[in-house]
Design an enzyme around this catalytic site. Structure first.
Site, PDB file in Angstrom:
ATOM      1  N   ARG A  70       0.839  -1.190   0.000  1.00  0.00           N
ATOM      2  CA  ARG A  70       0.000   0.000   0.000  1.00  0.00           C
ATOM      3  C   ARG A  70       0.880   1.248   0.000  1.00  0.00           C
ATOM      4  O   ARG A  70       1.995   1.246   0.498  1.00  0.00           O
ATOM      5  CB  ARG A  70      -0.908   0.025   1.235  1.00  0.00           C
ATOM      6  CG  ARG A  70      -2.075  -0.940   1.154  1.00  0.00           C
ATOM      7  CD  ARG A  70      -2.938  -0.893   2.398  1.00  0.00           C
ATOM      8  NE  ARG A  70      -2.234  -1.399   3.552  1.00  0.00           N
ATOM      9  CZ  ARG A  70      -1.630  -0.679   4.469  1.00  0.00           C
ATOM     10  NH1 ARG A  70      -1.689   0.643   4.416  1.00  0.00           N
ATOM     11  NH2 ARG A  70      -0.990  -1.229   5.460  1.00  0.00           N
ATOM     12  N   TYR A 198      -1.725  -3.552  -6.789  1.00  0.00           N
ATOM     13  CA  TYR A 198      -1.428  -4.326  -5.586  1.00  0.00           C
ATOM     14  C   TYR A 198      -2.491  -4.258  -4.490  1.00  0.00           C
ATOM     15  O   TYR A 198      -2.941  -3.172  -4.127  1.00  0.00           O
ATOM     16  CB  TYR A 198      -0.085  -3.870  -4.981  1.00  0.00           C
ATOM     17  CG  TYR A 198       0.403  -4.900  -4.002  1.00  0.00           C
ATOM     18  CD1 TYR A 198       1.105  -6.009  -4.464  1.00  0.00           C
ATOM     19  CD2 TYR A 198       0.094  -4.831  -2.661  1.00  0.00           C
ATOM     20  CE1 TYR A 198       1.487  -7.013  -3.585  1.00  0.00           C
ATOM     21  CE2 TYR A 198       0.474  -5.823  -1.780  1.00  0.00           C
ATOM     22  CZ  TYR A 198       1.179  -6.910  -2.254  1.00  0.00           C
ATOM     23  OH  TYR A 198       1.544  -7.897  -1.393  1.00  0.00           O
ATOM     24  N   LYS A 207      -9.525  -2.410   1.905  1.00  0.00           N
ATOM     25  CA  LYS A 207      -9.227  -1.261   2.759  1.00  0.00           C
ATOM     26  C   LYS A 207     -10.003  -0.008   2.325  1.00  0.00           C
ATOM     27  O   LYS A 207     -10.451   0.772   3.156  1.00  0.00           O
ATOM     28  CB  LYS A 207      -7.719  -0.988   2.796  1.00  0.00           C
ATOM     29  CG  LYS A 207      -6.917  -2.159   3.377  1.00  0.00           C
ATOM     30  CD  LYS A 207      -7.370  -2.504   4.761  1.00  0.00           C
ATOM     31  CE  LYS A 207      -6.884  -3.819   5.332  1.00  0.00           C
ATOM     32  NZ  LYS A 207      -5.496  -4.100   5.428  1.00  0.00           N
ATOM     33  N   HIS A 227     -10.109  -2.487  11.745  1.00  0.00           N
ATOM     34  CA  HIS A 227      -9.029  -3.336  11.219  1.00  0.00           C
ATOM     35  C   HIS A 227      -8.760  -4.443  12.245  1.00  0.00           C
ATOM     36  O   HIS A 227      -7.751  -4.406  12.947  1.00  0.00           O
ATOM     37  CB  HIS A 227      -7.796  -2.458  10.993  1.00  0.00           C
ATOM     38  CG  HIS A 227      -6.688  -3.111  10.226  1.00  0.00           C
ATOM     39  ND1 HIS A 227      -5.372  -2.697  10.321  1.00  0.00           N
ATOM     40  CD2 HIS A 227      -6.683  -4.126   9.337  1.00  0.00           C
ATOM     41  CE1 HIS A 227      -4.618  -3.423   9.527  1.00  0.00           C
ATOM     42  NE2 HIS A 227      -5.378  -4.307   8.919  1.00  0.00           N
ATOM     43  N   SER A 249      -0.941  -3.649  10.382  1.00  0.00           N
ATOM     44  CA  SER A 249      -0.593  -4.552   9.291  1.00  0.00           C
ATOM     45  C   SER A 249       0.655  -5.355   9.637  1.00  0.00           C
ATOM     46  O   SER A 249       1.616  -4.810  10.193  1.00  0.00           O
ATOM     47  CB  SER A 249      -0.341  -3.748   8.017  1.00  0.00           C
ATOM     48  OG  SER A 249      -1.501  -3.019   7.687  1.00  0.00           O
ATOM     49  N   CYS A 251       1.199  -7.568  11.888  1.00  0.00           N
ATOM     50  CA  CYS A 251       1.477  -7.706  13.320  1.00  0.00           C
ATOM     51  C   CYS A 251       0.729  -8.877  13.950  1.00  0.00           C
ATOM     52  O   CYS A 251       0.584  -8.938  15.169  1.00  0.00           O
ATOM     53  CB  CYS A 251       1.159  -6.415  14.054  1.00  0.00           C
ATOM     54  SG  CYS A 251       2.297  -5.078  13.669  1.00  0.00           S
ATOM     55  N   ASP A 278      -8.949  -9.841   9.172  1.00  0.00           N
ATOM     56  CA  ASP A 278      -8.433  -8.501   8.851  1.00  0.00           C
ATOM     57  C   ASP A 278      -9.428  -7.373   9.143  1.00  0.00           C
ATOM     58  O   ASP A 278      -9.020  -6.301   9.555  1.00  0.00           O
ATOM     59  CB  ASP A 278      -8.020  -8.443   7.372  1.00  0.00           C
ATOM     60  CG  ASP A 278      -7.084  -7.283   7.061  1.00  0.00           C
ATOM     61  OD1 ASP A 278      -6.063  -7.135   7.766  1.00  0.00           O
ATOM     62  OD2 ASP A 278      -7.374  -6.509   6.128  1.00  0.00           O
ATOM     63  N   ARG A 366       2.100 -12.275  -0.580  1.00  0.00           N
ATOM     64  CA  ARG A 366       0.789 -12.609  -0.021  1.00  0.00           C
ATOM     65  C   ARG A 366       0.183 -13.841  -0.689  1.00  0.00           C
ATOM     66  O   ARG A 366       0.538 -14.204  -1.798  1.00  0.00           O
ATOM     67  CB  ARG A 366      -0.167 -11.427  -0.260  1.00  0.00           C
ATOM     68  CG  ARG A 366       0.265 -10.114   0.400  1.00  0.00           C
ATOM     69  CD  ARG A 366      -0.456  -9.875   1.681  1.00  0.00           C
ATOM     70  NE  ARG A 366       0.129  -8.779   2.463  1.00  0.00           N
ATOM     71  CZ  ARG A 366      -0.391  -8.372   3.611  1.00  0.00           C
ATOM     72  NH1 ARG A 366      -1.472  -8.935   4.106  1.00  0.00           N
ATOM     73  NH2 ARG A 366       0.192  -7.416   4.297  1.00  0.00           N
TER      74      ARG A 366
HETATM   75  P1  GTP Z   1      -2.020  -7.790   7.497  1.00  0.00           P
HETATM   76  O1  GTP Z   1      -2.577  -8.838   6.589  1.00  0.00           O
HETATM   77  O2  GTP Z   1      -0.944  -6.989   6.862  1.00  0.00           O
HETATM   78  O3  GTP Z   1      -3.075  -6.918   8.092  1.00  0.00           O
HETATM   79  O4  GTP Z   1      -1.188  -8.577   8.660  1.00  0.00           O
HETATM   80  P2  GTP Z   1      -1.608  -9.449   9.934  1.00  0.00           P
HETATM   81  O5  GTP Z   1      -1.864  -8.555  11.096  1.00  0.00           O
HETATM   82  O6  GTP Z   1      -2.667 -10.425   9.578  1.00  0.00           O
HETATM   83  O7  GTP Z   1      -0.240 -10.225  10.271  1.00  0.00           O
HETATM   84  P3  GTP Z   1       0.145 -11.779  10.167  1.00  0.00           P
HETATM   85  O8  GTP Z   1      -0.673 -12.649  11.077  1.00  0.00           O
HETATM   86  O9  GTP Z   1       0.177 -12.160   8.744  1.00  0.00           O
HETATM   87  O10 GTP Z   1       1.636 -11.766  10.761  1.00  0.00           O
HETATM   88  C1  GTP Z   1       2.648 -11.004  10.184  1.00  0.00           C
HETATM   89  C2  GTP Z   1       3.997 -11.422  10.710  1.00  0.00           C
HETATM   90  O11 GTP Z   1       4.017 -11.429  12.138  1.00  0.00           O
HETATM   91  C3  GTP Z   1       4.409 -12.820  10.271  1.00  0.00           C
HETATM   92  O12 GTP Z   1       5.764 -12.775   9.876  1.00  0.00           O
HETATM   93  C4  GTP Z   1       4.252 -13.648  11.502  1.00  0.00           C
HETATM   94  O13 GTP Z   1       5.153 -14.716  11.507  1.00  0.00           O
HETATM   95  C5  GTP Z   1       4.514 -12.656  12.638  1.00  0.00           C
HETATM   96  N1  GTP Z   1       3.751 -13.032  13.860  1.00  0.00           N
HETATM   97  C6  GTP Z   1       2.423 -13.295  13.932  1.00  0.00           C
HETATM   98  N2  GTP Z   1       2.055 -13.638  15.187  1.00  0.00           N
HETATM   99  C7  GTP Z   1       3.179 -13.574  15.945  1.00  0.00           C
HETATM  100  C8  GTP Z   1       3.453 -13.802  17.335  1.00  0.00           C
HETATM  101  O14 GTP Z   1       2.583 -14.144  18.144  1.00  0.00           O
HETATM  102  N3  GTP Z   1       4.751 -13.615  17.750  1.00  0.00           N
HETATM  103  C9  GTP Z   1       5.732 -13.244  16.877  1.00  0.00           C
HETATM  104  N4  GTP Z   1       6.962 -13.080  17.361  1.00  0.00           N
HETATM  105  N5  GTP Z   1       5.518 -13.026  15.562  1.00  0.00           N
HETATM  106  C10 GTP Z   1       4.256 -13.181  15.093  1.00  0.00           C
HETATM  107  C1  SPV Z   2      -2.677  -4.598   5.341  1.00  0.00           C
HETATM  108  O1  SPV Z   2      -1.711  -3.974   4.897  1.00  0.00           O
HETATM  109  O2  SPV Z   2      -3.191  -4.345   6.461  1.00  0.00           O
HETATM  110  C2  SPV Z   2      -3.253  -5.711   4.540  1.00  0.00           C
HETATM  111  C3  SPV Z   2      -2.805  -5.871   3.163  1.00  0.00           C
HETATM  112  O3  SPV Z   2      -4.113  -6.434   5.030  1.00  0.00           O
HETATM  113  S1  SPV Z   2      -3.573  -4.758   2.065  1.00  0.00           S
HETATM  114  O4  SPV Z   2      -4.728  -5.446   1.465  1.00  0.00           O
HETATM  115  O5  SPV Z   2      -2.606  -4.422   1.025  1.00  0.00           O
HETATM  116  O6  SPV Z   2      -4.040  -3.598   2.781  1.00  0.00           O
HETATM  117 MN    MN Z   3      -4.629  -5.707   7.193  1.00  0.00          MN
END
Ligand code: GTP
Ligand code: SPV
Ligand code: MN
Length: 593
Positions: A70, A198, A207, A227, A249, A251, A278, A366
């Site tokens: 983004r 993207y 979003k 979110h 994002s 996290c 999400d 992704r």
């Molecule tokens: P968006 O789709 O961008 O909104 O991201 P999201 O919040 O769904 O994040 P996602 O669960 O995909 O995790 C992103 C990164 O954080 C990955 O590299 C995971 O391995 C890492 N991660 C997720 N949960 C944990 C956790 O409990 N501890 C740690 N250390 N890392 C984590």
């Molecule tokens: C984020 O960045 O929080 C996502 C990916 O979930 S996007 O759809 O690009 O916003």
């Molecule tokens: Mn997101």
């Protein structure tokens, strides 16, 4: 006539007159349509077939190397009054934005097909769901929207019945970062996006609609567009608590939504149900509780780090019928990213893999997949009324200070916790990575209006008759002196959720502190947990001096929203700051009284 709704037909005709496509295709959402597009994209090279024996129905798309995340600096909220966009958004006057965008769209689809995508955000029969139509020249957008939304004939029928829809116009354009803008017109329920193919820039249901436009509508209509993931935690007695959690994002939302309980918990009968990963739309029900739906139908998840150790549910979800974007490929043509076993031979740009070029998969690579493929997909996810929310959780990447978990005293304190949220930046947005920034409710890039008004809106849910969720803050990312995470995270996070449920059910006492309630010694279940007692103490420790400085920083941040900052939130910040001062100098209170 392709639509019986005049407003829809007229808008499509107007867009066609501007963009001048060779063909117009109204998407019906059928499997035949999907397969036909996939074949066309394989022929044109926009998709690459992956190993069909190991990954049936899986394809790879490589985006332009300058178009991988983004672009917040190119994203605008074009409200009539600049003040309404707030200091948290870039703003442009609607007339100026329209003319700038229409100049870019002029003739941009010449010789190409224009796709009209009717979609519904939320279960098709849900009163909480809302519809939109995205017009795009990108077949990649069409096949992604089919997995991410309820797309096609049923959505079009609902739009024609209701007569209203969000208008999203998108073109991939030349992919020139100088000619790339994502514009939102909340008063017109309209979006114009040009120059990026993207994720959140191009899949406009996500979003742009479900957060920026929807948050604006939610403010006016008395609901919340957030979110947040939604997860159901079923205890051994068969009772399920639904938890909504806002993390910025990349996290950990997808990971928490698909959590696999640690072995001891599995043995005891704990189960986890995925409702959303999400976005969460919530509104008060007749009983005063908040009810939530996931407006999406699929996952657009971060690939790197997804493994059998971290998230076996996600891995099994994406074993078939998945679109991968910007991942690497192995010698036998399987998708690959950092965290998986095996070795890549081709990197995300299609070059022979060379570690000197950085990671093999792009850090923001992704997968796009239908949520129905998730083994823990909740039967309640299709419930038109949504699920009742027991707890709201805020959290971010905070290497220091923030404890593993704390509970807010009440709703107002919880809103302050959410507003004060901070996190280190990640690869999900263009720009520097690892810089601490405030990201209230994980909505900094997505709140479609003034944050001060948004905080007031959150506070307004605390009213007579409301049975609001308890609010918590977590930090899975606290680091020790060696720079390593103190908490193992992932499945082990259930231990923290169990404590929250104990607080909700009245079985966990916790210890009160000026910043909130933390687990009492022995309240977090630790059997089978590989964390040293010292690390656990550090994870729950409250550094009073550090917190006093934090409250000062939070106060300054809140004041940046000026006159629209609700007085109640300012007073709450002062209350916590005062309580910290009293705790740091116990004698002061005695002297004052
Ligand atoms: P968006 O789709 O961008 O909104 O991201 P999201 O919040 O769904 O994040 P996602 O669960 O995909 O995790 C992103 C990164 O954080 C990955 O590299 C995971 O391995 C890492 N991660 C997720 N949960 C944990 C956790 O409990 N501890 C740690 N250390 N890392 C984590
Ligand atoms: C984020 O960045 O929080 C996502 C990916 O979930 S996007 O759809 O690009 O916003
Ligand atoms: Mn997101």
């Amino acid at each position: 006539m392709a639509s019986t709704l005049e407003a829809l037909q007229r808008w499509v005709d107007d867009v066609a007159a501007l963009t001048r496509p060779a063909h117009i295709h109204w998407c019906d959402g059928s499997n035949v349509e999907y397969q036909t597009l996939v074949q066309q994209m394989l022929a044109s090279g926009e998709l690459v077939e992956l190993n069909q024996d190991t990954h049936p129905g899986c394809y790879l798309h490589r985006s332009h190397p300058s178009d991988v995340a983004r672009v917040e600096h190119l994203t605008f909220v074009c409200s009539r009054d600049e003040q309404d966009a707030g200091p948290n958004n870039h703003w442009m006057a609607p007339a100026e934005a329209h003319s700038k965008m229409d100049a870019l769209f002029d003739g941009c689809m010449e010789g190409r097909t224009m796709y009209v995508i009717p979609y519904c955000m939320g279960p098709i029969d849900s009163p909480l769901a809302r519809c939109g139509v995205e017009i795009t020249d990108s077949p990649y957008v069409v096949i992604n929207m089919r997995k991410m939304t309820r797309m096609g004939a049923l959505a079009q029928a609902r739009i024609e019945r209701e007569g209203t829809f969000v208008k999203g116009l998108h073109s991939t354009g030349e992919l020139d970062p100088e000619r790339r803008f994502i514009m939102h017109f909340p008063e017109e329920l309209a979006i114009k996006s040009y120059g990026s193919g993207y994720g959140g820039n191009a899949l406009l249901g996500k979003k742009c609609h479900a957060l920026r436009i929807a948050s604006w509508q939610a403010n006016q209509e008395g609901w919340l567009a957030e979110h947040m993931l939604i997860v159901g935690i079923e205890n051994p007695k068969g009772e399920t608590h639904y938890i909504a959690a806002a993390f910025p994002s990349a996290c950990g939302k997808t990971n928490l939504a698909m959590l696999i309980p640690p072995e001891g918990y599995r043995r005891d009968g704990w189960k986890v149900w995925t409702v959303g990963d999400d976005i969460c739309w919530m509104r008060p029900g007749d009983d005063g509780r908040l009810y939530a739906i996931n407006p999406e139908a699929g996952f657009f998840g971060v690939a790197p780090g997804t493994s059998n150790d971290s998230n076996p549910n996600a891995l099994s979800t994406i074993a078939r019928d998945t679109i991968f974007t910007n991942v690497a490929v192995t010698a036998d043509n399987q998708p690959w990213w950092e965290g998986l076993p095996g070795t890549p031979v081709t990197d995300w740009q299609g070059r022979p893999y060379d570690p000197a070029n950085g990671p093999a998969a792009h850090p923001n690579s992704r997968f796009t997949v239908s949520a129905k493929q998730c083994p823990t997909w909740s039967p309640k996810a299709e419930d038109a009324q949504g699920v009742p929310i027991s707890a709201i959780v805020f959290g971010g990447r905070r290497p220091s200070l923030l404890p593993l978990v704390m509970q807010a005293n009440d709703w107002t304190h919880g809103v302050l916790m959410g507003a004060a949220m901070g996190s280190e930046t990640t690869a999900a947005a263009a720009g520097a990575v690892g810089v601490l920034r405030r990201d209230s409710m994980a909505m900094k890039p997505f709140c479609g209006y003034h944050y001060g008004d948004y905080f007031s809106h959150w506070l307004s849910f605390d009213r007579p008759g409301a049975k609001l969720p308890k609010i918590f803050h977590v930090n899975w990312f606290r680091k020790g002196e060696d720079g390593k995470f103190l908490w193992p995270g992932f499945g082990e996070n259930l231990r923290v959720l169990e404590w929250m449920i104990g607080r909700i059910d009245g079985t966990a006492n916790g210890v009160h502190s000026p910043i909130g309630t933390v687990p009492a010694k022995g309240e977090l279940r630790t059997e089978g947990l590989a964390v040293s007692p010292n690390a656990l103490t550090e994870l729950l420790d409250i550094d009073l001096a550090g917190w006093q400085a934090e409250l000062t920083a939070i106060g300054q941040y809140l004041e940046s929203f000026g006159a629209r900052l609700p007085q109640r939130l300012r007073a709450e910040q002062q209350r916590v700051a005062q309580a910290l001062g009293d705790a740091a100098q116990p004698s002061r209170r005695a002297v004052a009284s």
